[in-house]
Design a protein around this motif. Structure first.
Motif, PDB file in Angstrom:
ATOM      1  N   LEU A  94       0.721  -1.400   0.393  1.00 48.71           N
ATOM      2  CA  LEU A  94      -0.139  -0.174  -0.253  1.00 48.71           C
ATOM      3  C   LEU A  94       1.082   1.505   0.732  1.00 48.71           C
ATOM      4  CD1 LEU A  94      -2.343  -1.083   2.807  1.00 48.71           C
ATOM      5  CD2 LEU A  94      -3.087  -1.319   0.216  1.00 48.71           C
ATOM      6  N   GLY A  95       1.955   1.229   1.045  1.00 45.62           N
ATOM      7  CA  GLY A  95       3.276   2.074   1.192  1.00 45.62           C
ATOM      8  C   GLY A  95       3.658   2.784   0.066  1.00 45.62           C
ATOM      9  N   TRP A  96       4.071   2.008  -0.879  1.00 42.05           N
ATOM     10  CA  TRP A  96       5.010   1.715  -2.025  1.00 42.05           C
ATOM     11  C   TRP A  96       4.215   2.367  -3.246  1.00 42.05           C
ATOM     12  CZ3 TRP A  96       6.634  -3.696  -5.092  1.00 42.05           C
ATOM     13  CH2 TRP A  96       7.580  -3.033  -5.970  1.00 42.05           C
ATOM     14  N   ALA A  97       3.258   1.774  -3.504  1.00 41.64           N
ATOM     15  CA  ALA A  97       1.886   2.726  -4.440  1.00 41.64           C
ATOM     16  C   ALA A  97       1.625   3.744  -4.077  1.00 41.64           C
ATOM     17  CB  ALA A  97       0.629   1.655  -4.910  1.00 41.64           C
ATOM     18  N   ILE A  98       1.744   4.636  -2.926  1.00 35.56           N
ATOM     19  CA  ILE A  98       1.653   5.848  -2.734  1.00 35.56           C
ATOM     20  C   ILE A  98       2.886   6.934  -3.047  1.00 35.56           C
ATOM     21  CG2 ILE A  98       0.938   7.718  -0.948  1.00 35.56           C
ATOM     22  CD1 ILE A  98      -0.547   5.403   1.034  1.00 35.56           C
ATOM     23  N   THR A  99       3.827   6.269  -2.252  1.00 35.85           N
ATOM     24  CA  THR A  99       4.913   6.816  -2.610  1.00 35.85           C
ATOM     25  C   THR A  99       5.821   7.309  -3.961  1.00 35.85           C
ATOM     26  OG1 THR A  99       6.033   5.217  -1.385  1.00 35.85           O
ATOM     27  CG2 THR A  99       5.171   6.687   0.267  1.00 35.85           C
ATOM     28  N   GLY A 100       5.577   5.616  -3.917  1.00 38.81           N
ATOM     29  CA  GLY A 100       6.593   5.623  -5.068  1.00 38.81           C
ATOM     30  C   GLY A 100       7.686   4.899  -5.252  1.00 38.81           C
ATOM     31  N   ALA A 101       7.614   4.309  -3.961  1.00 38.78           N
ATOM     32  CA  ALA A 101       9.010   3.924  -3.259  1.00 38.78           C
ATOM     33  C   ALA A 101       9.646   3.107  -2.261  1.00 38.78           C
ATOM     34  CB  ALA A 101      10.074   5.429  -2.697  1.00 38.78           C
ATOM     35  N   CYS A 102      10.612   2.395  -2.843  1.00 35.65           N
ATOM     36  CA  CYS A 102      10.637   1.112  -1.390  1.00 35.65           C
ATOM     37  C   CYS A 102      11.559   2.565  -0.618  1.00 35.65           C
ATOM     38  CB  CYS A 102      10.245   0.362  -1.832  1.00 35.65           C
ATOM     39  SG  CYS A 102      10.908  -0.477  -3.951  1.00 35.65           S
ATOM     40  N   PRO A 103      11.921   1.357   0.149  1.00 32.29           N
ATOM     41  CA  PRO A 103      13.261   2.594   1.511  1.00 32.29           C
ATOM     42  C   PRO A 103      14.501   2.490   0.503  1.00 32.29           C
ATOM     43  CG  PRO A 103      12.295   0.234   2.178  1.00 32.29           C
ATOM     44  CD  PRO A 103      11.536   0.047   0.990  1.00 32.29           C
ATOM     45  N   GLY A 104      14.663   1.760  -0.832  1.00 34.20           N
ATOM     46  CA  GLY A 104      16.436   1.998  -1.136  1.00 34.20           C
ATOM     47  C   GLY A 104      16.043   3.604  -2.222  1.00 34.20           C
ATOM     48  N   PRO A 105      14.611   4.171  -3.161  1.00 33.54           N
ATOM     49  CA  PRO A 105      14.525   4.414  -4.034  1.00 33.54           C
ATOM     50  C   PRO A 105      13.838   5.953  -2.934  1.00 33.54           C
ATOM     51  CG  PRO A 105      13.460   2.849  -4.603  1.00 33.54           C
ATOM     52  CD  PRO A 105      13.841   2.259  -3.624  1.00 33.54           C
ATOM     53  N   LEU A 106      13.691   5.577  -1.882  1.00 34.60           N
ATOM     54  CA  LEU A 106      13.520   7.061  -1.045  1.00 34.60           C
ATOM     55  C   LEU A 106      14.837   7.928  -0.961  1.00 34.60           C
ATOM     56  CD1 LEU A 106      10.643   5.673   2.061  1.00 34.60           C
ATOM     57  CD2 LEU A 106      10.830   7.459  -0.021  1.00 34.60           C
ATOM     58  N   PHE A 107      16.230   7.361  -1.081  1.00 36.82           N
ATOM     59  CA  PHE A 107      17.537   7.546  -0.049  1.00 36.82           C
ATOM     60  C   PHE A 107      17.416   8.273  -2.028  1.00 36.82           C
ATOM     61  CE2 PHE A 107      17.559   5.036   3.333  1.00 36.82           C
ATOM     62  CZ  PHE A 107      17.928   5.660   3.897  1.00 36.82           C
ATOM     63  N   ALA A 108      17.447   7.505  -2.633  1.00 40.13           N
ATOM     64  CA  ALA A 108      17.718   8.367  -4.653  1.00 40.13           C
ATOM     65  C   ALA A 108      16.824   9.608  -4.837  1.00 40.13           C
ATOM     66  CB  ALA A 108      17.426   7.519  -5.259  1.00 40.13           C
ATOM     67  N   GLN A 109      15.673   9.405  -4.321  1.00 44.19           N
ATOM     68  CA  GLN A 109      14.924  10.458  -4.495  1.00 44.19           C
ATOM     69  C   GLN A 109      15.024  11.654  -3.718  1.00 44.19           C
ATOM     70  OE1 GLN A 109      10.256   9.410  -3.641  1.00 44.19           O
ATOM     71  NE2 GLN A 109      10.196   8.200  -5.204  1.00 44.19           N
ATOM     72  N   ILE A 110      16.021  11.758  -2.692  1.00 46.93           N
ATOM     73  CA  ILE A 110      15.912  12.549  -1.809  1.00 46.93           C
ATOM     74  C   ILE A 110      17.352  13.556  -2.629  1.00 46.93           C
ATOM     75  CG2 ILE A 110      17.578  13.688   0.249  1.00 46.93           C
ATOM     76  CD1 ILE A 110      15.243  11.221   1.908  1.00 46.93           C
ATOM     77  N   GLY A 111      18.503  12.460  -3.270  1.00 44.46           N
ATOM     78  CA  GLY A 111      19.651  12.922  -4.399  1.00 44.46           C
ATOM     79  C   GLY A 111      19.104  13.552  -5.304  1.00 44.46           C
ATOM     80  N   VAL A 112      17.880  13.100  -5.919  1.00 42.82           N
ATOM     81  CA  VAL A 112      17.706  13.677  -6.915  1.00 42.82           C
ATOM     82  C   VAL A 112      17.290  15.709  -6.887  1.00 42.82           C
ATOM     83  CG1 VAL A 112      17.568  11.716  -8.607  1.00 42.82           C
ATOM     84  CG2 VAL A 112      15.818  12.697  -7.713  1.00 42.82           C
ATOM     85  N   GLY A 113      17.234  15.516  -5.981  1.00 43.69           N
ATOM     86  CA  GLY A 113      16.697  17.011  -5.741  1.00 43.69           C
ATOM     87  C   GLY A 113      14.890  16.749  -4.667  1.00 43.69           C
ATOM     88  N   THR A 114      14.036  15.916  -4.432  1.00 46.27           N
ATOM     89  CA  THR A 114      13.583  15.755  -3.865  1.00 46.27           C
ATOM     90  C   THR A 114      13.383  16.362  -2.943  1.00 46.27           C
ATOM     91  OG1 THR A 114      12.256  14.771  -6.422  1.00 46.27           O
ATOM     92  CG2 THR A 114      10.378  15.443  -4.040  1.00 46.27           C
ATOM     93  N   THR A 115      13.865  17.160  -2.267  1.00 50.84           N
ATOM     94  CA  THR A 115      14.247  17.312  -0.701  1.00 50.84           C
ATOM     95  C   THR A 115      12.806  16.727   0.350  1.00 50.84           C
ATOM     96  OG1 THR A 115      13.569  19.833  -1.038  1.00 50.84           O
ATOM     97  CG2 THR A 115      15.481  18.808  -0.923  1.00 50.84           C
ATOM     98  N   VAL A 116      11.428  16.965   0.385  1.00 47.97           N
ATOM     99  CA  VAL A 116      10.483  16.451   0.789  1.00 47.97           C
ATOM    100  C   VAL A 116      10.307  15.596   1.244  1.00 47.97           C
ATOM    101  CG1 VAL A 116       8.445  16.674  -0.759  1.00 47.97           C
ATOM    102  CG2 VAL A 116       8.652  17.550   1.719  1.00 47.97           C
ATOM    103  N   VAL A 117      11.317  14.237   0.187  1.00 44.92           N
ATOM    104  CA  VAL A 117      10.926  12.463   0.372  1.00 44.92           C
ATOM    105  C   VAL A 117      11.832  12.899   1.589  1.00 44.92           C
ATOM    106  CG1 VAL A 117      11.591  10.778  -0.125  1.00 44.92           C
ATOM    107  CG2 VAL A 117      10.891  12.813  -2.006  1.00 44.92           C
ATOM    108  N   ALA A 118      12.654  13.965   2.592  1.00 47.02           N
ATOM    109  CA  ALA A 118      13.004  13.508   3.566  1.00 47.02           C
ATOM    110  C   ALA A 118      11.666  12.970   4.505  1.00 47.02           C
ATOM    111  CB  ALA A 118      13.945  14.806   3.720  1.00 47.02           C
TER     112      ALA A 118
END
Lengths: 140, 203
Positions: A94-118
């Motif tokens: 359920l969470g994966w489909a909302i955030t579009g991210a599993c734990p690994g991609p969360l870190f990468a999403q912050i890296g590419v500049g979507t700071t709010v993913v922090a």
């Protein structure tokens, strides 16, 4: 060989891994929506071929008893079944489909500049903590 | 003159490589590379591929609060924290040097579907129209960022792993509990994306 410096290799492997994540767009919310709406083969191709390569490598390591760089026998940790894999698995899905991210991609999403993913990451850490705190009361 | 040609050619080759790297990579290149992480981690240091454990180690390091689940020597698992720090760094590198200038090419049906919720900008991998700081003050943003994150962190630990630990590492080593977990991930995802998310997006 457990010094901080010898561990730096994991930073390098992680960095390469993060670059692949971004370039394959598996950290994209859009790609995850496509996957769960059966609108694209991309994510199935990525995960499917990753599993194939992983399986083949594990089979080769076992068959030829390939040792680690330091000469140790490779250890595989068996996963024991419990109901958590069902309840927790559904919750994570359920969470994966909302955030579009599993734990690994969360870190990468912050890296590419979507700071709010922090904030999402902090919330995920909070989720892990709450699980740990109430673990005994949950069905397993 | 000779030297000039050499410089130009090198320049052209470098530009071609960069251009190639800037495009999105197809699944048949990215997937096998991700799969190779399994043997690389095993052979480099006898480590099992798994990312969600890092969240547990962060809890154990920062807020153990006498919870038994967080009482262990997290320093032995520092490799896992460095690995996720690397993913962050990889994101920064790919996001600044190898960035794809074109919008994310998605299925036209998804474009139409998302347009009804006001999501029309496909230029970044994470839709800025949904995930931004001011949106944290809206019900939709709060549910998606805080609620979604909580489910990811709680769910992965309850399940004992995520896409990397169960779907990739677990299936690679033929563990049936990991297959159960992976199927449940997918069921949860299908239910959310098709039945619940349309409602959340319309908020």
């Amino acid at each position: 060989m457990n010094t901080w410096f010898s561990q730096l290799k994991y930073l390098v492997i992680g960095t390469l891994f993060g670059i692949i994540f971004v370039k394959a767009e598996v950290i994209s919310w859009f790609r995850i929506q496509e996957m769960f709406r059966l609108q694209s083969f991309h994510m199935y191709g990525v995960i499917g071929s990753a599993v194939m390569v992983g399986m083949l490598s594990v089979w080769l390591i076992k068959k030829y008893n390939i040792k680690t760089l330091e000469g140790e026998t490779v250890v595989f940790q068996p996963k024991k079944f419990n109901k958590g894999q069902i309840y927790g698995g559904l919750m994570f899905g359920l969470g994966w489909a909302i955030t579009g991210a599993c734990p690994g991609p969360l870190f990468a999403q912050i890296g590419v500049g979507t700071t709010v993913v922090a904030v999402t990451l902090l919330s995920a850490i909070a989720g892990t903590w709450v699980y740990g705190r109430f673990r005994d009361q949950l069905p397993h | 003159m000779y030297c000039y040609t050499f410089v130009t050619q090198t320049h052209i080759i470098i530009m071609t490589i960069l251009e190639f790297l800037q495009q999105p990579w197809p699944w048949y290149i990215a997937g096998p590379l991700i799969g190779l992480t399994v043997p690389v981690l095993l052979l480099v240091g006898n480590k099992s591929f798994g990312i969600s454990s890092s969240l547990r180690h962060i809890c154990a390091a920062c807020i153990p609060a006498k919870v038994p689940f967080f009482q262990y020597d997290w320093k032995k698992e520092v490799w896992n924290l460095l690995f996720v720090a690397g993913i962050l760094l990889g994101g920064i590198i790919a996001g600044s040097l190898l960035v794809n200038p074109a919008p994310v090419a998605v299925n036209p049906k998804l474009v139409t579907d998302l347009a009804q919720y006001g999501i029309t900008d496909f230029h970044s991998l994470v839709p800025g129209q949904l995930f931004n700081w001011p949106a944290l003050l809206s019900v939709r943003g709060l549910l998606m960022m805080v609620g979604g994150g909580f489910l990811v962190g709680f769910g992965t630990r309850y399940a004992g792993g995520c896409t990397s630990g169960h779907a990739i590492m677990g299936l690679s080593t033929l563990q049936w509990p990991s297959l159960v977990a992976t199927i449940c991930f997918m069921i949860g995802g299908f239910v959310m994306a098709n039945l619940i998310l349309p409602f959340i997006l319309s908020l």
